[in-house]
Design a protein around this motif. Structure first.
Motif, mmCIF file in Angstrom:
data_model
loop_
_atom_site.group_PDB
_atom_site.id
_atom_site.type_symbol
_atom_site.label_atom_id
_atom_site.label_comp_id
_atom_site.label_asym_id
_atom_site.label_seq_id
_atom_site.Cartn_x
_atom_site.Cartn_y
_atom_site.Cartn_z
ATOM 1 N N VAL A 64 1.153 -7.148 16.669
ATOM 2 C CA VAL A 64 0.179 -6.066 16.504
ATOM 3 C C VAL A 64 -1.088 -6.608 15.840
ATOM 4 C CG1 VAL A 64 -0.308 -3.828 15.434
ATOM 5 C CG2 VAL A 64 1.986 -4.321 16.302
ATOM 6 N N SER A 65 -2.230 -6.189 16.369
ATOM 7 C CA SER A 65 -3.514 -6.464 15.734
ATOM 8 C C SER A 65 -4.412 -5.254 15.960
ATOM 9 C CB SER A 65 -4.158 -7.723 16.307
ATOM 10 O OG SER A 65 -5.425 -7.946 15.713
ATOM 11 N N LEU A 66 -5.159 -4.891 14.930
ATOM 12 C CA LEU A 66 -5.970 -3.672 14.980
ATOM 13 C C LEU A 66 -7.340 -3.888 14.351
ATOM 14 C CD1 LEU A 66 -3.240 -1.278 13.513
ATOM 15 C CD2 LEU A 66 -3.826 -1.447 15.937
ATOM 16 N N ILE A 67 -8.361 -3.273 14.922
ATOM 17 C CA ILE A 67 -9.627 -3.063 14.218
ATOM 18 C C ILE A 67 -9.565 -1.639 13.703
ATOM 19 C CG2 ILE A 67 -12.128 -2.850 14.401
ATOM 20 C CD1 ILE A 67 -12.067 -5.019 16.548
ATOM 21 N N SER A 68 -9.320 -1.498 12.412
ATOM 22 C CA SER A 68 -9.056 -0.199 11.799
ATOM 23 C C SER A 68 -10.258 0.243 10.966
ATOM 24 C CB SER A 68 -7.810 -0.292 10.908
ATOM 25 O OG SER A 68 -7.618 0.904 10.188
ATOM 26 N N LEU A 69 -10.764 1.408 11.267
ATOM 27 C CA LEU A 69 -11.889 1.988 10.538
ATOM 28 C C LEU A 69 -11.376 3.171 9.725
ATOM 29 C CD1 LEU A 69 -14.465 1.856 13.456
ATOM 30 C CD2 LEU A 69 -14.212 0.225 11.576
ATOM 31 N N VAL A 70 -11.559 3.111 8.411
ATOM 32 C CA VAL A 70 -10.977 4.096 7.499
ATOM 33 C C VAL A 70 -11.978 5.210 7.251
ATOM 34 C CG1 VAL A 70 -9.921 4.476 5.259
ATOM 35 C CG2 VAL A 70 -9.590 2.281 6.432
ATOM 36 N N ASP A 71 -11.695 6.363 7.851
ATOM 37 C CA ASP A 71 -12.546 7.539 7.694
ATOM 38 C C ASP A 71 -12.054 8.361 6.499
ATOM 39 O OD1 ASP A 71 -14.602 9.256 8.253
ATOM 40 O OD2 ASP A 71 -13.783 10.009 10.149
ATOM 41 N N GLU A 72 -12.588 9.562 6.331
ATOM 42 C CA GLU A 72 -12.252 10.371 5.152
ATOM 43 C C GLU A 72 -10.799 10.829 5.166
ATOM 44 O OE1 GLU A 72 -14.196 14.006 2.548
ATOM 45 O OE2 GLU A 72 -14.698 13.811 4.678
ATOM 46 N N GLY A 73 -10.280 11.204 6.338
ATOM 47 C CA GLY A 73 -8.917 11.699 6.382
ATOM 48 C C GLY A 73 -8.046 11.012 7.411
ATOM 49 N N ARG A 74 -8.490 9.886 7.941
ATOM 50 C CA ARG A 74 -7.742 9.184 8.979
ATOM 51 C C ARG A 74 -8.190 7.735 9.049
ATOM 52 N NH1 ARG A 74 -10.829 10.134 14.756
ATOM 53 N NH2 ARG A 74 -12.952 10.143 13.913
ATOM 54 N N GLN A 75 -7.390 6.939 9.733
ATOM 55 C CA GLN A 75 -7.861 5.620 10.140
ATOM 56 C C GLN A 75 -7.864 5.612 11.673
ATOM 57 O OE1 GLN A 75 -5.312 2.431 8.811
ATOM 58 N NE2 GLN A 75 -3.467 3.295 9.740
ATOM 59 N N TRP A 76 -8.977 5.130 12.233
ATOM 60 C CA TRP A 76 -9.155 5.143 13.690
ATOM 61 C C TRP A 76 -9.322 3.702 14.152
ATOM 62 C CZ3 TRP A 76 -13.184 3.600 16.939
ATOM 63 C CH2 TRP A 76 -13.056 3.995 18.274
ATOM 64 N N PHE A 77 -8.710 3.397 15.309
ATOM 65 C CA PHE A 77 -8.677 2.017 15.775
ATOM 66 C C PHE A 77 -9.664 1.809 16.927
ATOM 67 C CE2 PHE A 77 -4.211 3.130 14.523
ATOM 68 C CZ PHE A 77 -4.306 2.577 13.252
ATOM 69 N N LYS A 78 -10.676 1.000 16.669
ATOM 70 C CA LYS A 78 -11.640 0.668 17.717
ATOM 71 C C LYS A 78 -11.000 -0.207 18.781
ATOM 72 C CE LYS A 78 -15.383 0.076 20.033
ATOM 73 N NZ LYS A 78 -15.811 1.112 20.996
#
Length: 373
Positions: A56-70
């Motif tokens: 597994v590899s992720l580009i993870s962007l940490v928002d206010e209430g979630r993490q979203w993967f580009k």
């Protein structure tokens, strides 16, 4: 009989990062959340997974209430809540975080990714640090068994994380430049409309024929500049224009100002012109068309003006303007009585480092300019 109480696991949420408002503002400034997948980012997570030998590899962007993967490899969800986010812990630390065994780390021992499917045991993440120092997420790798990355793998993950930020910054700059060009285009068009209105008002109030001719000349020159601006704005600010699209666009704009009895036809070979050359051609073509409209077709006679731009090899071009009217009566000075039209067309030909030839006769008019690109 008393019902047994169900024990609930308390998932440990990460602390709120310092300067959270500024961090979120920085993240949102990239306009990347919820965008489509892009090959540049997909390639990065694929390479990170291969280098680190993780599923597994992720580009993870940490928002206010979630993490979203580009971008993601080996992980199905596009986003998770923060109670499943290891990255929300990682962004509170130094540039690089490694958790060899999530079950032994107080930040992650009860994380749903660890205690439930897919039972992640290992995490390593390199922070995505914006130029202002704010951390917006991580480039991370995960595995289902405890382990360590070697020094090369750690360094590679950090290098790739910086490449992620380079890509995000590049896209941000492109968007800002596009917005700036759009605003500039809007302001210039408004200015063009204002000046054109003033010229028309001035022409209606003037009775002197020579003054009217001069104002008409200025209006045509202004129209050529406006057409060039319109063409350049469609080229995203590049320093050159395409011959076919430029001459076609110029012909359409001139047609809009021509009477219904006169058709304007354009044709061009494929190629590129510098901005200055396009401006000079716009001047010559506008003057020729205006001269034809005024003199070649008396009494609403139908006719045609043809404009062509042909490649002659080795960077040579031939601009040719023709009409099939017979009313010129030998006028070769342009559509004004002051000679300014002739002077401006000659100046434009000089700007092209070209030679201007004209023949206005009873069977029509032709003007040719040969020049090098």
């Amino acid at each position: 009989m008393q019902r047994a109480k169900t024990k609930r696991t308390r998932f440990i949420l990460a602390d709120t990062p310092p300067k959270q408002d500024e961090r979120l503002k920085t993240l949102h400034s990239y306009n990347v959340l919820d965008t489509e997948a892009e090959a540049d980012f997909d390639d990065i997570v694929d390479l990170a997974s291969k280098i680190c030998d993780t599923p597994v590899s992720l580009i993870s962007l940490v928002d206010e209430g979630r993490q979203w993967f580009k971008a993601r490899v080996g992980f199905e969800p596009r986003e998770t809540t923060l109670d499943q986010s290891v990255c929300s812990h990682a962004i509170l630390s130094e540039d690089f975080v490694e958790i060899p065994d999530m079950g032994a780390d107080p930040r992650t021992f009860d994380n749903p990714l660890h205690v439930r499917d897919p039972e992640v045991k290992f995490y390593a993440g390199a922070n995505l640090v914006a130029p202002n120092g704010q951390v917006i997420g991580t480039l991370c790798v995960l595995d289902t068994k405890p382990r360590h990355l070697n020094d090369f793998q750690k360094q590679a993950l950090q290098t790739l994380s910086r490449h992620v930020m380079t890509q995000l910054e590049l896209r941000k700059k492109i968007r800002l430049e596009a917005a700036l060009r759009a605003e500039m285009d809007h302001r210039v068009k408004n200015s063009f409309q204002t000046i054109a209105s003033l010229l028309r008002m001035a022409t209606r109030k003037v009775d002197d024929p020579d003054a009217k001719d001069v104002l008409a000349l200025v209006e045509r020159r202004f129209g050529a500049v406006a057409s060039l601006h319109s063409q350049l704005m469609t080229r995203d600010g590049e320093g050159s224009v395409q011959t076919v699209s430029f001459l076609s666009q110029l012909g359409k704009l001139l047609t809009a100002g021509a009477p219904e009895n006169i058709a304007i036809v354009t044709s061009a070979d494929d190629g590129e012109l510098e901005v200055g050359q396009a401006s000079a051609i716009g001047m010559i073509v506008s003057e020729f068309v205006a001269n034809s409209i005024k003199h070649a077709f008396p009494n609403d006679q139908s006719g045609e003006v043809t404009l062509s731009l042909r490649a002659r090899g080795e960077g040579r071009w031939l601009l040719e303007c023709r009409d099939n009217g017979g009313g010129h009566g030998g006028r070769v000075s342009g559509a004004d009585s002051t000679g300014l039209g002739k002077m401006l067309m000659g100046s434009a030909a000089d700007q092209l480092n070209g030679r201007l030839e004209a023949d206005f006769g009873a069977s029509g008019a032709v003007m040719k300019v040969s020049f090098s690109s």
